[in-house]
Structure formats: structure tokens, C-alpha cells
Design an enzyme around this catalytic site. Sequence first.
Site, PDB file in Angstrom:
ATOM      1  CE1 TYR A 146      10.280  12.571   6.801  1.00 22.55           C
ATOM      2  CE2 TYR A 146      12.353  12.330   8.111  1.00 22.55           C
ATOM      3  CZ  TYR A 146      11.247  12.015   7.390  1.00 22.55           C
ATOM      4  OH  TYR A 146      11.263  10.471   7.054  1.00 22.55           O
ATOM      5  CE  LYS A 195      10.628   7.019  -7.624  1.00 25.50           C
ATOM      6  NZ  LYS A 195      10.955   5.865  -8.278  1.00 25.50           N
ATOM      7  CG  ASP A 227      12.576   3.022  -7.040  1.00 22.26           C
ATOM      8  OD1 ASP A 227      13.487   3.480  -7.114  1.00 22.26           O
ATOM      9  OD2 ASP A 227      11.592   2.932  -7.919  1.00 22.26           O
ATOM     10  CG  ASP A 251      13.603   8.531   8.973  1.00 21.00           C
ATOM     11  OD1 ASP A 251      14.450   7.712   9.732  1.00 21.00           O
ATOM     12  OD2 ASP A 251      12.638   9.054   9.099  1.00 21.00           O
ATOM     13  CG  ASP A 255      15.583   2.784  10.878  1.00 19.86           C
ATOM     14  OD1 ASP A 255      16.524   3.250  11.476  1.00 19.86           O
ATOM     15  OD2 ASP A 255      14.609   2.765  11.513  1.00 19.86           O
TER      16      ASP A 255
END
Length: 366
Positions: A146, A195, A227, A251, A255
Site C-alpha cells: 500500500y 507467502k 492462503d 488487511d 476482516d
Amino acid sequence: MKLNVGVIGGDGIGPEVVAEAKKVLDCIGARYGHTFLYDEILMGGCSIDATGEPLTDEAIAAAKASDAVLMGSIGGNTSTSPWYQLPPEKRPEAGLLKLRKSLNLFANLRPAYLYKELREACPLREDIIGDGFDMMIMRELTGGLYFGERKTEEVDGVVTATDTLTYSEEEIRRIAIRGFDIAMKRRKKVTSVDKANVLDSSRLWRKVVEEVAADYPEVTYEHMLVDNCAMQLVKDPKQFDVILTENMFGDILSDEASMVTGSIGMLSSASLNETKFGLYEPSGGSAPDIAGKGIANPIATILSAAMMLRYSFDLDQEADAIEQAVQKVLEDGYRTIDIMPTEDKRATVTQVGTKEMGDLICERIQ
Ligand code: NAD
């Protein structure tokens, strides 16, 4: 202790829920011998109305001068509010991004805890929920995808967009240290999520986390691919204590984790920098649809105040007292409208408003 708390009421339900958190803090002050001094700071839509800016330099200075900042939420109805006719850098949310940046808040903490009284709000199967779960998502907040360089350009006649994901050793180390420190205050387990089978930044992440882990022999840690983590959160959320991860993975996973706990009105959060300073706020927004009605759930903000006591002021006993009072109020059957059970079970609980919920929690502070 005498503690200076910057207070950003903000917009919508923000001032309503913050008032209840202050009430609870004052209750703690009276019970445990602390004085909370509040400095009201303007940010968001209310600051635009008063000054033309979502966050002024004076407001940043006031936040920096405080020991920690307690915030409600900012913003209005994004379709109808005149604030959203302004250019992006003048809108309410720009104030929050500027504040996070000015205060170098690189570590974001979001607890996901399932109260047994609110089990039916959890979308998972009974056998998966078991005795409930209690985890903390620790997300890096100021680096990664980001904040990397980005561009959209035409390459050989084809429009091509590029985002870059960069992490330095230092950025990883400081969040990892925070993650392990927080695990020491909890069940002493860290799951570092990356990852590393694909990304260089994740391989560096893994290496630095291992170096930091060596300084915390009491904490067990593991690495998990993102994942797999997304699957494990809905398959067996009980296995997690602290999930430590980079910006974009955090992020998404935070959630997902909060969704399995039920209402947004229950979810606290904290953003910390290298010092003890932190910004504490509910995970939800300003809920313009219910603002001014006295029905908003103040618990997320009250629990954010508890996090402030724990992480900025090292007042663990006082933080426990707030969390236990919240637990007790739910056990005693009090609910705001957002956490009311389904029709058939309504007779077993009492619906209360924002102020009453604050009072009921204060009465249960021990
Ligand atoms: P929202 O979280 O404000 O509301 C979503 C739904 O949840 C609404 O139905 C609302 O009534 C309900 N809700 C939220 N908090 C609640 C509470 N404490 N008690 C009971 N119900 C609650 O999200 P939104 O509607 O997408 O956004 C509204 C505004 O909030 C926008 O301007 C958005 O930009 C802003 N926002 C601010 C922050 C922040 O200040 N950190 C975070 C998210 C959204």
C-alpha cells in the site's frame, strides 16, 4: 497515575461512543487511583466544518503531546454528505491517514474474541466454535504494497499497472518485536503469516521473524502461508493466539477474523508506534445511519480504552477490570440493538441504549 489522553470524538456515532468510554475510564480512575486528563482534538468532518481541513497542524501537535489518543470514528454518509464533494485530500478520511502517518503508527492490533453470549452471531459451525476463540491480529500498517511505488503506463501499446511490495529488515523487525511482546502478555504463541513460497519480501519476513523469536524463548512460534491461514481461520480459529503479518495480508485476514466474531460494535483496535504511544479506536465507522439516536453500541470503544490501559500505560489489572465488566454485562443479559439475538430468544435479554450500556459497564467495574 496522571494520564493525558487526546480524545477525537469525530463524526456520526463517534462522540456518543467516546463519551461512554470516558465514563468508564473515569470509573477506573476513581476505583484504582488514576486521573485521566482529556484534551479534545478535532478531526474528520467536524474539523472540516470548523477549520476547512480534516486535520490541522495544531490537532497533530495536540495528539503528539498526549500519552495516547482515544478515538471514535470519522466520516459521514459518503453518498449524501457535502464532505465527499471535496477533493480526496480534504475529505474526512484524509485526516485519519495523515494522523497515522504523522504519529508513525506502524503496528495495528485487532483482537477477535468470541463472547459465549454472542455465539449465535458467529457464522461458524458449533463444533468449530467449541469453547470459543480469542486471537489478536497484528498487522504492519505503514509499509508493503500500500505504500510502495506504483504506476500505470502504456507498455508496447498495452496499459499496464504496477504496484511494488517493499519491506526493509528494520520495518519487519520492529513489528515482529511488537508481536512477540504482545504474545508475552497473552498465551505466548505467534503465528507469522507470509507467502514465502513465492515472495522475496516474505522470505525476508520469515528470516527476521526467526531472529526476533530467538529473543523470546517462552513464546512458541510457527510460520504459516497466507492462503492456509485464510482457511485455518474458518476451519479451526481456536489454534491462534497472535497472528503476525504484513500490511495487505493483515488487511484481509483481520476482516475475516472479525467477521467470525459477530458484530462490528464489539471490535476494538489499536495502532502503535515505537514508543508506548498508541491510537485506540473501534474497528467500525461513524455509522451515520444510527447517529444521534442513542442506540450505538459503545463496547468496541470501551474495549479500545481497555487496550489503551494495557498497551500504552501498562495498567493490565485495570484493563482486565474493563474486559470483565463487559463480559459481566453480557452475562447479565444486556444488549444494544446490533447484538440482539433472533426473535425467538429476545425474551431472555434486555435491550439498552448507548448511555445505559456505559452505565451498566461502570456499575460492574471491580
Ligand atoms: P460503519 O462501520 O460506519 O457502518 C456499517 C454498519 O454497521 C451500519 O449499519 C452501522 O449502523 C453499523 N454499526 C457500526 N458501528 C456500530 C456500533 N458501534 N453500534 C451499532 N451499529 C454499528 O461503515 P460504513 O457505513 O461503511 O461507513 C460510514 C462512515 O464511516 C464512512 O464515512 C466511512 O468512511 C467511515 N469509516 C470511518 C472509519 C474510522 O473512522 N476509522 C472506519 C470505517 C469507516
